[in-house]
Design an enzyme around this catalytic site. Structure first.
Site, short mmCIF file in Angstrom:
data_model
loop_
_atom_site.label_atom_id
_atom_site.label_comp_id
_atom_site.label_asym_id
_atom_site.label_seq_id
_atom_site.Cartn_x
_atom_site.Cartn_y
_atom_site.Cartn_z
N HIS A 1 -27.11 22.38 49.37
CA HIS A 1 -28.55 22.39 49.09
C HIS A 1 -29.39 22.18 50.34
O HIS A 1 -29.04 21.45 51.26
CB HIS A 1 -28.88 21.30 48.06
CG HIS A 1 -28.50 19.92 48.51
ND1 HIS A 1 -29.32 19.12 49.28
CD2 HIS A 1 -27.38 19.19 48.30
CE1 HIS A 1 -28.73 17.96 49.52
NE2 HIS A 1 -27.54 17.98 48.93
N ASP A 2 -30.52 22.88 50.38
CA ASP A 2 -31.54 22.73 51.42
C ASP A 2 -31.09 23.20 52.80
O ASP A 2 -31.76 22.90 53.80
CB ASP A 2 -32.02 21.28 51.50
CG ASP A 2 -32.58 20.77 50.18
OD1 ASP A 2 -33.66 21.23 49.78
OD2 ASP A 2 -31.92 19.92 49.54
N GLY B 1 -25.46 19.29 53.10
CA GLY B 1 -26.86 19.49 52.76
C GLY B 1 -27.78 19.42 53.96
O GLY B 1 -27.52 18.69 54.91
#
Length: 273
Positions: free
Chosen positions: A126-127, A144
């Site tokens: 994520h991100d 992440g």
């Protein structure tokens, strides 16, 4: 014969109402496409591909069997917020790769640029933000919030700690663990990443003539192996190489905020090319 403007959806595929399908899209057997997904013109889902969430797949991108894009992040703080995933045009995502959507505690978006190649079983958490033309080899894991600059190359089985930055044009060797930020155009090797020098081949491909390569390499050697304190060498280099754009780019990267700090440990003989 399929018209280039027509889209083809295999009868076994499941495309949810609300999904936006561009012209010339091919959705192969046993694929699933969620209701908020956008597939731009010419996208191909080969077979058994799953795309979900607020996800946009750029034009002419190609996704291979059993890859998953846009699903919930592996983050216990995530509570179903409407975050996003964006994949750039012409990017290829190979078998069993996984790319998770962003989180509200991060940027809210996971982004892969245009013309990238993510090989089999790559994981993009994520991100993360990947620039254009990035190549990531088999079995690489990006934690992440990792940032990877344009045209960087990550070798097979490498692992990048969350929040690490890899500058554009850098090359991370296979089996390398990266726990600090890697400057642009560097080469690093593990198992705990060490600087091997500059990505000379990559710089040559960018059109740098021999004299400029020698200057950039001299700046690198002074920065990372010269006498005195690193911060003082950074300032000295900025003044001495004020007219060299590649050196200034490296220095600007060093000056940016960093969660883990810059990778400065040098392997024996680094910078001698």
């Amino acid at each position: 014969m399929l018209n280039k403007l027509e889209s083809f959806i295999h009868p076994s595929a499941i495309v949810a109402p609300g999904a936006q399908i561009g012209q010339g899209v091919k959705i192969g057997p046993f694929c699933t496409v969620g209701p908020e997904v956008v597939l731009e013109d010419g996208v191909e889902l080969v077979s058994h591909v799953a795309v979900d969430g607020r996800t946009r797949i750029g034009a002419a991108a190609k996704l291979f069997p059993f890859c998953t894009v846009g699903f919930e992040p592996q983050d216990l703080k995530y509570k179903g917020e409407p975050t996003e995933t964006v994949i750039g045009a012409r990017t290829q995502i190979r078998e069993h790769a996984s790319i998770h959507r962003g989180t509200v505690t991060g940027t809210g978006i996971t982004k892969v640029g245009a013309d990238c190649l993510l090989m089999a079983t790559v994981h993009v958490a994520h991100d993360c933000t990947l620039g254009d033309g990035v190549i990531i080899s088999n079995n690489v894991a990006l934690g992440g919030h990792v940032e990877v600059g344009d045209r960087a190359v990550i070798g097979g089985n490498a692992a990048l700690l969350q929040f690490v930055r890899v500058g554009q044009g850098a090359m991370v060797s296979g089996l390398t663990g990266v726990t600090r930020d890697v400057i642009p155009y560097a080469r690093v090797f593990g198992p705990r990443a060490e600087l091997l020098g500059l990505n000379i081949i990559g710089l040559r491909r960018r059109g740098l003539e021999k004299s400029r390569l020698a200057r950039v390499n001299a700046a690198f050697k002074f920065l990372f192996t010269g006498p005195g304190v690193f911060a003082e060498r950074v300032e000295a280099t900025r003044g001495q190489y004020a007219d060299e754009a590649y050196v200034q780019e490296i220095l600007d990267f060093i000056a940016m905020p960093s969660r883990h700090g810059i990778l400065t440990n040098v392997a024996g003989g680094a910078g001698d090319e």
